[in-house]
Design an enzyme around this catalytic site. Structure first.
Site, PDB file in Angstrom:
ATOM      1  N   SER A  73       0.805  -1.218   0.000  1.00  0.00           N
ATOM      2  CA  SER A  73       0.000   0.000   0.000  1.00  0.00           C
ATOM      3  C   SER A  73       0.836   1.265   0.000  1.00  0.00           C
ATOM      4  O   SER A  73       0.313   2.356  -0.203  1.00  0.00           O
ATOM      5  CB  SER A  73      -0.905   0.013   1.228  1.00  0.00           C
ATOM      6  OG  SER A  73      -0.112   0.112   2.411  1.00  0.00           O
ATOM      7  N   GLY A  74       2.136   1.125   0.260  1.00  0.00           N
ATOM      8  CA  GLY A  74       2.981   2.300   0.411  1.00  0.00           C
ATOM      9  C   GLY A  74       3.199   2.672   1.864  1.00  0.00           C
ATOM     10  O   GLY A  74       3.908   3.631   2.170  1.00  0.00           O
ATOM     11  N   GLY A  82      -0.250  -6.615   4.885  1.00  0.00           N
ATOM     12  CA  GLY A  82       0.261  -6.029   6.116  1.00  0.00           C
ATOM     13  C   GLY A  82      -0.786  -5.875   7.201  1.00  0.00           C
ATOM     14  O   GLY A  82      -0.600  -5.078   8.126  1.00  0.00           O
ATOM     15  N   CYS A  88     -13.831  -3.379   0.719  1.00  0.00           N
ATOM     16  CA  CYS A  88     -12.588  -3.353  -0.052  1.00  0.00           C
ATOM     17  C   CYS A  88     -11.823  -4.658   0.130  1.00  0.00           C
ATOM     18  O   CYS A  88     -11.336  -5.249  -0.844  1.00  0.00           O
ATOM     19  CB  CYS A  88     -11.724  -2.171   0.375  1.00  0.00           C
ATOM     20  SG  CYS A  88     -10.163  -2.052  -0.514  1.00  0.00           S
ATOM     21  N   LEU A 109      -2.111  -1.297  -5.791  1.00  0.00           N
ATOM     22  CA  LEU A 109      -3.345  -1.035  -6.519  1.00  0.00           C
ATOM     23  C   LEU A 109      -3.619   0.460  -6.591  1.00  0.00           C
ATOM     24  O   LEU A 109      -3.617   1.144  -5.565  1.00  0.00           O
ATOM     25  CB  LEU A 109      -4.526  -1.737  -5.841  1.00  0.00           C
ATOM     26  CG  LEU A 109      -4.407  -3.256  -5.669  1.00  0.00           C
ATOM     27  CD1 LEU A 109      -5.669  -3.793  -5.003  1.00  0.00           C
ATOM     28  CD2 LEU A 109      -4.169  -3.935  -7.001  1.00  0.00           C
ATOM     29  N   CYS A 169      -9.593   5.787   2.985  1.00  0.00           N
ATOM     30  CA  CYS A 169      -8.566   6.166   2.010  1.00  0.00           C
ATOM     31  C   CYS A 169      -9.063   7.128   0.945  1.00  0.00           C
ATOM     32  O   CYS A 169      -8.313   8.003   0.507  1.00  0.00           O
ATOM     33  CB  CYS A 169      -7.955   4.920   1.373  1.00  0.00           C
ATOM     34  SG  CYS A 169      -9.073   3.990   0.289  1.00  0.00           S
ATOM     35  N   VAL A 178       4.143   1.477   6.061  1.00  0.00           N
ATOM     36  CA  VAL A 178       5.230   0.746   6.711  1.00  0.00           C
ATOM     37  C   VAL A 178       4.898  -0.734   6.873  1.00  0.00           C
ATOM     38  O   VAL A 178       5.779  -1.596   6.741  1.00  0.00           O
ATOM     39  CB  VAL A 178       5.575   1.394   8.075  1.00  0.00           C
ATOM     40  CG1 VAL A 178       4.392   1.336   9.035  1.00  0.00           C
ATOM     41  CG2 VAL A 178       6.792   0.731   8.705  1.00  0.00           C
TER      42      VAL A 178
END
Length: 382
Positions: free
Chosen positions: A20-21, A136, A112, A44, A209, A23
């Site tokens: 997801s970008g 994660g 989601c 994505l 998000c 951590v």
């Protein structure tokens, strides 16, 4: 068996990591890479804040994609970005907007996970020859006798995300892996620094998000402008206390922002989309004892339709701990029904209800559903 409970050696086991970008997913990729797995990162492209809110320069998704790509480069793994915007808008954003319009309080993260990550992305991972899809999320899965897997609350109770993952099916659990389920968050950040990841100190996301600054009303007004209509704020006793600009600005249990000069604390008790009325009342009017569920996902050992009073624990909000309850199948209504041992406040249709085997910190997740209807007492639900 390797560390992921898969039969092949790590170097012969391909694992797609949903990056997801942030951590957490970056550390998952790092852990699996260090253990010798054939790791492929996928990010994505799901949304564009500018498209949702009609504001230029509002998109932060691009930064997340950049962070994921940079993490993959640091770890030395291949990384791909897939455009899932159309399917995300249809399965998650449109459903979110429609749910609010109907006076519900939806949890888009559940949908989601159910429709995008654990259905569509999982299918893509398998097409790429993956043996597993790792994420994660802070939740645990463990093998059970007979070869199946079960879902459990994470080691770190402050980070446990099992509430959002109750809709994961047994078939999906066979392929999904959650390496952070046995780690505390501070250890995750320590590992990120050890791996040299630039996202080691990146703050956790707090909002939905695709809803910038948490202003979901702006997103709904943009997507469904004709649905926002003013109406009355009415007391349970029938008094009209004021007016509002649209029910999408209210949720069951809300007290702040009502702007009512009544001299008594009032809460939103019910939303009526047909009449555009916001119904308010005292706090005791919020008490819910019986919850009927729709779209129920069941991970328990006994058939759901044969249950008639199974002791469980349930969670009706992500911020609350599981509470004791009884689960049964309501044959007349053809749905699962939860009877709470102690009434809970602020339970709204559209919310998620996660079901656990018990109240323990590492309890097994038995499934859950979308709250369809709530009742103040067992007698009313009979």
């Amino acid at each position: 068996m390797n560390s992921l409970d898969l039969p092949k050696a790590p170097q012969d086991t391909r694992v797609v990591v949903a990056m997801s970008g942030g951590v957490d997913s970056s550390v998952v990729a790092g852990l699996l890479k260090r253990q010798g797995y054939d790791v492929v990162g996928i990010t994505l492209q799901l949304y564009d804040h500018g498209a949702a809110t009609h504001r230029r320069g509002a998109c932060c998704a691009g930064q997340d994609i950049h962070d994921a790509r940079r993490a993959a480069e640091t770890l030395g793994i291949p990384h791909y970005v897939l455009d899932y915007e159309d399917r995300f808008r249809e399965a998650v954003i449109d459903r979110f907007a429609d749910s609010y319009i109907h006076g519900e309080t939806p949890i888009p993260c559940v949908e989601c996970n159910r429709s995008i990550k654990f259905r569509d992305l999982l299918a893509t991972a398998l097409d790429l020859g993956a043996d597993a899809l790792a994420t994660g999320h802070y939740v645990a899965s463990r093998p059970r006798p007979g070869g199946s897997r079960a879902l459990y609350r994470a080691l770190d109770p402050a980070r446990d995300q099992s509430y959002f993952l109750y809709a994961t099916t047994a078939e999906q659990l066979d392929v999904l892996r959650f390496p952070l389920g046995e780690l505390p968050k501070d250890e995750t950040r320590r590992l990120a620094r050890e791996f040299g990841l630039s996202v080691a100190d990146k703050p956790d996301s707090q909002d939905i998000c695709f809803v910038p600054q948490g202003r979901y009303q702006d997103v709904i007004a943009r997507l469904r402008p004709d649905s926002v209509r003013p109406g009355e704020i009415v007391h349970l006793d029938g008094r009209t206390l004021g007016r509002h600009d649209g029910i999408i600005g209210f949720t069951v249990g809300q007290r702040r922002g009502l702007k009512l000069a009544t001299g008594e604390p009032l809460y939103v008790v019910r939303l009526d989309p047909e009449t555009a009325r916001v119904v308010v009342g005292p706090r005791e009017a919020l008490a819910t004892s019986v919850i009927r569920l729709a779209e129920t996902n069941w991970l328990g050992d006994e058939p759901l339709t044969e249950l008639d009073g199974m002791p469980v624990a349930v969670r009706v909000r992500s911020t609350r701990e599981p509470r004791p309850a009884t689960l049964r199948w309501n044959r007349a209504a053809s749905c699962a029904e939860v009877m709470l041992a102690t009434p809970e406040d602020g339970v709204s249709p559209g919310q998620a209800c996660a079901i656990y085997a018990d109240e323990g910190p590492r309890a097994r997740v038995l499934g859950g559903g979308t709250i369809l209807r709530v009742e103040a007492s067992r007698r009313e639900a009979a």
